[in-house]
Design a protein around this motif. Structure first.
Motif, PDB file in Angstrom:
ATOM      1  N   THR A  30       0.594   2.392  -7.366  1.00  0.00           N
ATOM      2  CA  THR A  30       0.904   1.453  -6.293  1.00  0.00           C
ATOM      3  C   THR A  30       2.152   1.904  -5.542  1.00  0.00           C
ATOM      4  O   THR A  30       2.940   2.697  -6.047  1.00  0.00           O
ATOM      5  CB  THR A  30       1.131   0.037  -6.856  1.00  0.00           C
ATOM      6  N   GLY A  31       2.305   1.387  -4.329  1.00  0.00           N
ATOM      7  CA  GLY A  31       3.527   1.612  -3.573  1.00  0.00           C
ATOM      8  C   GLY A  31       4.480   0.445  -3.749  1.00  0.00           C
ATOM      9  O   GLY A  31       4.071  -0.674  -4.079  1.00  0.00           O
ATOM     10  N   LEU A  32       5.759   0.715  -3.554  1.00  0.00           N
ATOM     11  CA  LEU A  32       6.800  -0.313  -3.674  1.00  0.00           C
ATOM     12  C   LEU A  32       7.736  -0.236  -2.475  1.00  0.00           C
ATOM     13  O   LEU A  32       8.022   0.843  -1.959  1.00  0.00           O
ATOM     14  CB  LEU A  32       7.636  -0.099  -4.945  1.00  0.00           C
ATOM     15  N   PRO A  91       0.840  -1.209   0.000  1.00  0.00           N
ATOM     16  CA  PRO A  91       0.000   0.000   0.000  1.00  0.00           C
ATOM     17  C   PRO A  91       0.868   1.250   0.000  1.00  0.00           C
ATOM     18  O   PRO A  91       1.931   1.286   0.634  1.00  0.00           O
ATOM     19  CB  PRO A  91      -0.800  -0.131   1.300  1.00  0.00           C
ATOM     20  N   THR A  92       0.426   2.281  -0.709  1.00  0.00           N
ATOM     21  CA  THR A  92       1.244   3.485  -0.820  1.00  0.00           C
ATOM     22  C   THR A  92       1.497   4.123   0.540  1.00  0.00           C
ATOM     23  O   THR A  92       2.560   4.704   0.763  1.00  0.00           O
ATOM     24  CB  THR A  92       0.587   4.509  -1.752  1.00  0.00           C
ATOM     25  N   ALA A 143      -0.697   7.485  -5.830  1.00  0.00           N
ATOM     26  CA  ALA A 143      -1.570   6.315  -5.701  1.00  0.00           C
ATOM     27  C   ALA A 143      -2.832   6.456  -6.536  1.00  0.00           C
ATOM     28  O   ALA A 143      -3.412   5.455  -6.977  1.00  0.00           O
ATOM     29  CB  ALA A 143      -1.940   6.094  -4.240  1.00  0.00           C
ATOM     30  N   ALA A 144      -3.281   7.701  -6.754  1.00  0.00           N
ATOM     31  CA  ALA A 144      -4.514   7.923  -7.506  1.00  0.00           C
ATOM     32  C   ALA A 144      -4.306   7.872  -9.014  1.00  0.00           C
ATOM     33  O   ALA A 144      -5.279   7.962  -9.774  1.00  0.00           O
ATOM     34  CB  ALA A 144      -5.117   9.267  -7.106  1.00  0.00           C
ATOM     35  N   GLY A 153       9.178   3.472  -2.803  1.00  0.00           N
ATOM     36  CA  GLY A 153       8.806   4.321  -3.928  1.00  0.00           C
ATOM     37  C   GLY A 153       7.376   4.130  -4.352  1.00  0.00           C
ATOM     38  O   GLY A 153       6.567   3.499  -3.657  1.00  0.00           O
ATOM     39  N   ALA A 154       7.060   4.688  -5.517  1.00  0.00           N
ATOM     40  CA  ALA A 154       5.710   4.630  -6.072  1.00  0.00           C
ATOM     41  C   ALA A 154       5.807   4.416  -7.569  1.00  0.00           C
ATOM     42  O   ALA A 154       6.758   4.879  -8.219  1.00  0.00           O
ATOM     43  CB  ALA A 154       4.953   5.914  -5.767  1.00  0.00           C
TER      44      ALA A 154
END
Length: 276
Positions: free
Chosen positions: A178-180, A148-149, A172-173, A192-193
């Motif tokens: 997504t989050g990493l 999760p972000t 995220a939007a 990161g994202a």
């Protein structure tokens, strides 16, 4: 221009369509640009978004965002009909007033760099826009997990001491956002994202822990998106650049990183050109 010049003020809801017109006239039509109302709202809530108004019409805009102890100049665009008329300087006089540590990613527009130099920003290195196949990269020792972000944002804060939670919510939007989190021997070394949809991905942002191997973290992150083709932004001095180019990645475009101080931005990071 009238005798008093343009009026510079904070953006208002009624300005959003006119801001978008100026953005599109400058070729800025992607998500995360002035043509994206959500991006404009993000900057005005978590930074500052100014417009230059002339005879009741928006003819330019600027956006800034605090990143740690520095200020990022995210945007400066003027209606092409008013290029060269001093509106950019008027906006920067307001946007950068009282700011000591400043950086930006200047386009290749030959008018932009001299303007920024007048405000104390110096060209440091190119920001490269690359695309390529993760499968061609050597398997890293680390492993990236989609998380999760919010969790990725917290992890970045723990690794770097910088709170980027609002930016992670913005990323995220994005479609497929997504989050990493990249781990090595069970410990996080980067957060990161990114975005992943329809077989293609974007590594939007990656913050690497101090002392961690930026090549390992970056290669793991692009593979972790699970896409057959990925886009990313790498500073010219980034240690993973050679690995990506050797694996067949291509440089599609570039901007110029400019700052008031050398080393203000860590070139081991994968950057979002709009929000660093």
């Amino acid at each position: 221009m009238n005798d008093q010049g343009p009026r510079v003020r904070p953006v208002e809801d009624r300005d959003i369509p006119e801001v978008a017109k100026v953005a599109v006239a400058n070729g800025e039509q992607s998500r995360g640009s002035g043509s994206d109302p959500r991006y404009v709202d993000h900057l005005r809530r978590h930074g500052e978004f100014l417009v230059a108004e002339l005879d009741g019409t928006v003819v330019g805009y600027s956006g800034t965002r605090p990143i740690g102890d520095a200020t990022m100049l995210c945007d400066l665009f003027i209606d092409p009909a008013h290029h060269g008329s001093g509106i950019g300087r008027r906006l920067l006089d307001h946007a950068l007033d009282g700011r000591a540590e400043i950086f930006t990613f200047s386009s290749q527009n030959p008018r932009a760099m001299p303007l920024y130099v007048r405000y104390g920003l110096v060209p440091r290195w190119p920001l490269l826009y690359l695309t390529g196949p993760p499968v061609a990269l050597a398997a890293p020792a680390a492993r990236a997990r989609v998380v999760p972000t919010g969790r990725a944002a917290v992890t970045e804060g723990e690794l770097t001491g910088v709170d980027r939670r609002p930016d992670y919510a913005f990323w995220a939007a994005m479609p497929g956002g997504t989050g990493l989190m990249v781990e090595l021997d069970g410990e996080p070394i980067a957060a990161g994202a990114g975005e992943s949809a329809d077989g293609s991905g974007v590594l939007r942002h990656l913050a690497v822990a101090s002392g961690a191997d930026a090549v390992t973290a970056t290669v793991a992150a692009v593979a972790g998106l699970g896409s057959s083709r990925v886009r990313a932004c790498l500073p010219g001095p980034h240690p993973a650049l050679r690995s990506l180019l050797t694996a067949g990645w291509r440089i599609d475009d570039y901007d110029h990183h400019m700052s008031t101080r050398d080393g203000l931005i860590d070139p081991r990071r994968v950057l979002s050109p709009a929000l660093a």
